[in-house]
Motif scaffolding. Sequence first.
Motif, PDB file in Angstrom:
ATOM      1  N   GLU A 115      83.906 125.366  26.611  1.00 40.03           N
ATOM      2  CA  GLU A 115      82.639 124.993  25.978  1.00 40.03           C
ATOM      3  C   GLU A 115      82.829 124.352  24.606  1.00 40.03           C
ATOM      4  O   GLU A 115      81.866 123.890  24.003  1.00 40.03           O
ATOM      5  CB  GLU A 115      81.724 126.213  25.861  1.00 40.03           C
ATOM      6  N   GLY A 116      84.053 124.359  24.077  1.00 45.33           N
ATOM      7  CA  GLY A 116      84.314 123.749  22.775  1.00 45.33           C
ATOM      8  C   GLY A 116      83.718 124.520  21.612  1.00 45.33           C
ATOM      9  O   GLY A 116      83.196 123.921  20.668  1.00 45.33           O
ATOM     10  N   ALA A 148      75.442 122.035  26.549  1.00 44.71           N
ATOM     11  CA  ALA A 148      76.012 120.785  26.026  1.00 44.71           C
ATOM     12  C   ALA A 148      77.060 120.220  26.990  1.00 44.71           C
ATOM     13  O   ALA A 148      77.090 119.011  27.245  1.00 44.71           O
ATOM     14  CB  ALA A 148      76.628 121.019  24.647  1.00 44.71           C
ATOM     15  N   ARG A 149      77.905 121.079  27.548  1.00 45.36           N
ATOM     16  CA  ARG A 149      78.929 120.615  28.507  1.00 45.36           C
ATOM     17  C   ARG A 149      78.274 120.059  29.762  1.00 45.36           C
ATOM     18  O   ARG A 149      78.651 118.998  30.268  1.00 45.36           O
ATOM     19  CB  ARG A 149      79.876 121.762  28.875  1.00 45.36           C
ATOM     20  N   VAL A 150      77.271 120.765  30.274  1.00 44.85           N
ATOM     21  CA  VAL A 150      76.591 120.302  31.487  1.00 44.85           C
ATOM     22  C   VAL A 150      75.915 118.955  31.226  1.00 44.85           C
ATOM     23  O   VAL A 150      76.014 118.032  32.048  1.00 44.85           O
ATOM     24  CB  VAL A 150      75.585 121.361  31.988  1.00 44.85           C
ATOM     25  N   ALA A 151      75.251 118.820  30.085  1.00 48.61           N
ATOM     26  CA  ALA A 151      74.601 117.550  29.746  1.00 48.61           C
ATOM     27  C   ALA A 151      75.627 116.424  29.667  1.00 48.61           C
ATOM     28  O   ALA A 151      75.426 115.336  30.221  1.00 48.61           O
ATOM     29  CB  ALA A 151      73.845 117.681  28.422  1.00 48.61           C
ATOM     30  N   ARG A 152      76.716 116.677  28.997  1.00 44.84           N
ATOM     31  CA  ARG A 152      77.767 115.655  28.826  1.00 44.84           C
ATOM     32  C   ARG A 152      78.354 115.225  30.187  1.00 44.84           C
ATOM     33  O   ARG A 152      78.578 114.046  30.423  1.00 44.84           O
ATOM     34  CB  ARG A 152      78.863 116.234  27.920  1.00 44.84           C
ATOM     35  N   ASN A 153      78.571 116.182  31.093  1.00 45.51           N
ATOM     36  CA  ASN A 153      79.234 115.865  32.364  1.00 45.51           C
ATOM     37  C   ASN A 153      78.298 115.409  33.475  1.00 45.51           C
ATOM     38  O   ASN A 153      78.759 114.959  34.525  1.00 45.51           O
ATOM     39  CB  ASN A 153      80.062 117.065  32.837  1.00 45.51           C
ATOM     40  N   THR A 154      76.989 115.524  33.255  1.00 44.62           N
ATOM     41  CA  THR A 154      76.035 115.049  34.259  1.00 44.62           C
ATOM     42  C   THR A 154      75.325 113.778  33.828  1.00 44.62           C
ATOM     43  O   THR A 154      74.677 113.126  34.643  1.00 44.62           O
ATOM     44  CB  THR A 154      74.958 116.115  34.551  1.00 44.62           C
TER      45      THR A 154
END
Length: 196
Positions: A115-116, A148-154
């Motif tokens: 998740e950074g 944030a990770r889901v938004a970035r990767n989708t």
Amino acid sequence: MNTLVKQTWAGLRVLLVMTVLLGILYPLAVWAIARIPGLEANAEGSVVTRNGQAVGSSLIGVDPVPADPAHDPWFHTRPSAAGPGMPSGASNQGPDNEDLVKAIEQRKALIAGREGVSPGEVPPDAVTASGSGLDPAISVAYADLQAARVARNTGLSLDRVNQLIEQNTSGAGIGVPGVHVLPLNLAVRAAAGGAH
């Protein structure tokens, strides 16, 4: 000898009656009751379907496995104490158990890296298994951490992902807000155009 024969026949009659009652009639009655409209979904495992295909259960959490871990588009469930092919259940390890402390620290480092964030920002339910190890829901804090990770990767906006989290948050059960992971992931897939 006559008494032995009578007792044998009596025992065989009881065996036959009990076999019919408990081996045939009772299972048929349970099966018939499970087919009553409104109960069928529960009797079949609360299976969630999309386009005629089973995609999971509304009662059992299964952690999604991304095709490419470097571009993980999914929200994840709590960890399970049960290993692959093992029944559900708790680890029965106390808070001072060295193996449990080590597992929690490893999970915390893994999630923080994914998740950074710093390990201190990882919520407790992200690193501790539940009693069953199969919870379908996570805390709002754990969902927010993954947004944030889901938004970035989708390719979805963070605002849209946060809306989906809110739409899949409920206080069902014990009244504590929780986010049901399967419907949330299905909503993310639909919003992203089914590309993931």
